[in-house]
Write an enzyme that holds these catalytic residues in place. Structure first.
Site, short mmCIF file in Angstrom:
data_model
loop_
_atom_site.label_atom_id
_atom_site.label_comp_id
_atom_site.label_asym_id
_atom_site.label_seq_id
_atom_site.Cartn_x
_atom_site.Cartn_y
_atom_site.Cartn_z
CG ASP A 71 3.83 11.08 -11.85
OD1 ASP A 71 3.94 9.89 -11.53
OD2 ASP A 71 3.54 11.97 -11.03
CG MET A 90 1.98 7.05 -11.39
SD MET A 90 3.49 6.08 -11.16
CE MET A 90 2.86 4.40 -11.28
CG HIS A 91 -0.49 5.64 -6.81
ND1 HIS A 91 -0.08 4.38 -7.19
CD2 HIS A 91 0.65 6.32 -6.50
CE1 HIS A 91 1.23 4.32 -7.11
NE2 HIS A 91 1.70 5.48 -6.71
#
Length: 508
Positions: free
Chosen positions: A240, A81-82
């Site tokens: 995830d 992520m991110h």
């Protein structure tokens, strides 16, 4: 028989699996790639590495499974992520992707608070502005690489880059988009107020779907590269952590999971978005439609053990004693040689700063209490214990906002270590359960694909049918009492060193 393909675009590797409609694992494959650290606290990757790995693992699972590609009913991507992937109008990557563990954006986080106010931003986003999130990365690029910022056509997340390469379509979904810092968590769509306040053009963000919805189809070009059939549906998928939660059955009230991968994540399901005025935990949209979750994150969990293995590796004594055993199993054996508490050696796993509970990009790893009694085995066990303490930090925050459970579902690489499971049970003082499936995010992606393609009527129906508990680890009461005392020292070490971490950062 219909089959489902799940993917996980991770920090160290990309993984693909094929399961049948009953959830049986038919084939799996993974392919590694490097992490780029151009400066202390920076973390980047080349998205082309993700795509090369994706082609490799998709071809491998199709080959190994002997499944006719025509029988692949759908694809579900998940991933780290991110991360920020900046794409120009030609579909080319502008610069290396800036990852979730990158810590360069504290000035931009401060800028976000200056724009909205500290409490004001948390009210809008249900989360703090954190260095790992996507929004401050966009601001960083605008301020530090304006020539690259001007080229932006889209900003997408890692798994969504693979969707784009598979289909030519720019899209995302609510669970991964929650980690950008640009989403209205309650409305499950982009926040006009945040985007306008930060002066970001909304059209650089992809359309946002629910995680099970079909968002794209495999293109002719991608089909020729991977062996997939042109037109194979691709669902939204998940970040995830929510993907791993689906793959572990954390889709109902009262369930908590602990994922021990590169990062460590304590995760709980919520029927409603949970607002904490201090933003101590992440409050995000779940991959289950109309549901949410709370999450606490240790940035360097199994990553701390990997660092140790890469730098020092198993001891010569343990390799000689177990010549046929692989590296992490050897480290487990070393840890087993040491009693609870590592004879007073305590590890703080802040190798890339920390997310929960400190939100401190300057925090760094610490071994505290070293003496002549300590050898290599002690350092290994102290790492396992320190990561467990950091995960307990997350669990305690959940307990403080009213989340209760008498057990925790453990998955990820750490779940393969018997001693780490026992340490976590002893630190938490709770039962630890493992599952009959161990694929985590990629498995969750495959189940979401099954929902989107109509094989399952809902995410809950899919997990009820397939996911079962395999093993329970009970806490040792004496160890719990000892760890409770050590944990208080562990907490105080960070408090005592916090200012020095910041001073040290100024020197680098």
């Amino acid at each position: 028989m219909k089959y489902l393909l799940g993917m996980d675009i991770g920090t160290s590797s990309t993984r693909a699996i094929i399961i049948d409609q009953n959830g049986k694992l038919i084939a799996s494959a993974s392919s590694d790639y490097p992490l780029i650290t151009p400066k202390p606290g920076w973390a980047e990757q080349n998205p082309q590495d993700w795509w090369d790995a994706s082609i490799k693992v998709i071809k491998k699972v199709l080959q190994d499974s002997k499944v006719d590609p025509k029988d692949i009913a759908g694809i579900g991507p998940s991933g780290q992520m991110h991360g920020s992937v900046f794409i120009d109008k030609n579909g080319d990557v502008i610069r290396p992707a800036i990852l979730w563990c990158d810590q360069r954006t504290q000035p931009q986080c401060d800028e976000i608070y200056n724009t909205f106010g500290y409490e004001g931003y948390i009210k809008l986003s249900f989360n703090k502005a954190l260095t790992g999130f996507t929004a401050p990365k966009i601001l960083w690029l605008r301020e530090n690489e304006p020539q690259n910022y001007e080229k932006i056509y889209k900003v997408i997340l890692p798994k969504d880059y693979i969707r784009f390469r598979l289909s030519g379509v720019f899209a995302t979904e609510v669970s991964d988009a929650s980690g950008t810092g640009l989403l209205d968590i309650k409305k499950r769509n982009w926040s006009d107020e945040i985007i306008e306040g930060l002066k970001i053009k909304k059209d650089i963000l992809p359309e946002c779907f629910e995680s099970y919805e079909v968002t794209a189809k495999v293109s002719k070009e991608a089909a020729s590269l991977t062996g997939l059939i042109e037109g194979t549906p691709i669902v939204g998928g998940a970040g995830d952590q929510p993907g791993g939660a689906v793959g572990s059955g954390i889709v109902k009230p009262g369930l908590i999971s602990d994922y021990i991968g590169t990062s460590g994540v304590v995760f709980c399901y919520c029927d409603e978005p949970v607002y904490d005025s201090e933003g101590r935990l992440h409050s995000f949209c779940h991959a289950v439609p109309g549901k949410w979750f709370l999450m606490g994150v240790t940035l360097s969990a199994a990553g701390s053990l990997k660092w140790y293995n890469d730098c020092f590796g198993p001891s010569e004594a343990i390799k000689k004693k177990y010549p046929d055993m692989k590296k992490y199993k050897l480290l487990d054996k070393q840890a087993e040689n040491v009693s609870c508490g590592s004879d007073g050696l305590i590890f703080l796993p802040y190798l890339t700063g920390e997310r929960t509970p400190h939100a401190d990009p300057h925090a760094r790893g610490v071994f505290f209490g070293i003496s002549y009694v300590h050898g290599q085995d002690h350092f290994v066990r102290a790492i396992l214990e320190g990561v467990a303490f950091s995960q307990y930090d997350c669990l305690r925050l959940m307990q403080q906002v009213g989340v209760k459970s008498d057990k925790v579902i453990l998955f990820g690489g750490g779940a393969a270590s018997h001693i780490w499971k026992q340490i976590i049970a002893d630190v938490f003082g709770l039962k630890i359960a493992t599952l009959n499936v161990e694929e985590g995010p990629s498995y969750g992606g495959a189940l979401l694909a099954g929902v989107g393609c109509g094989i399952y009527s809902s995410v809950q129906e899919a997990t009820d049918k397939i996911i079962k508990e395999k093993e329970e680890i009970l806490p040792n009461e004496e160890n719990f009492k000892k760890y409770s005392k050590i944990y208080e020292i562990y907490r105080s070490i960070y408090k005592d060193l916090k200012d020095d971490f910041a001073k040290l950062a100024l020197l680098n």
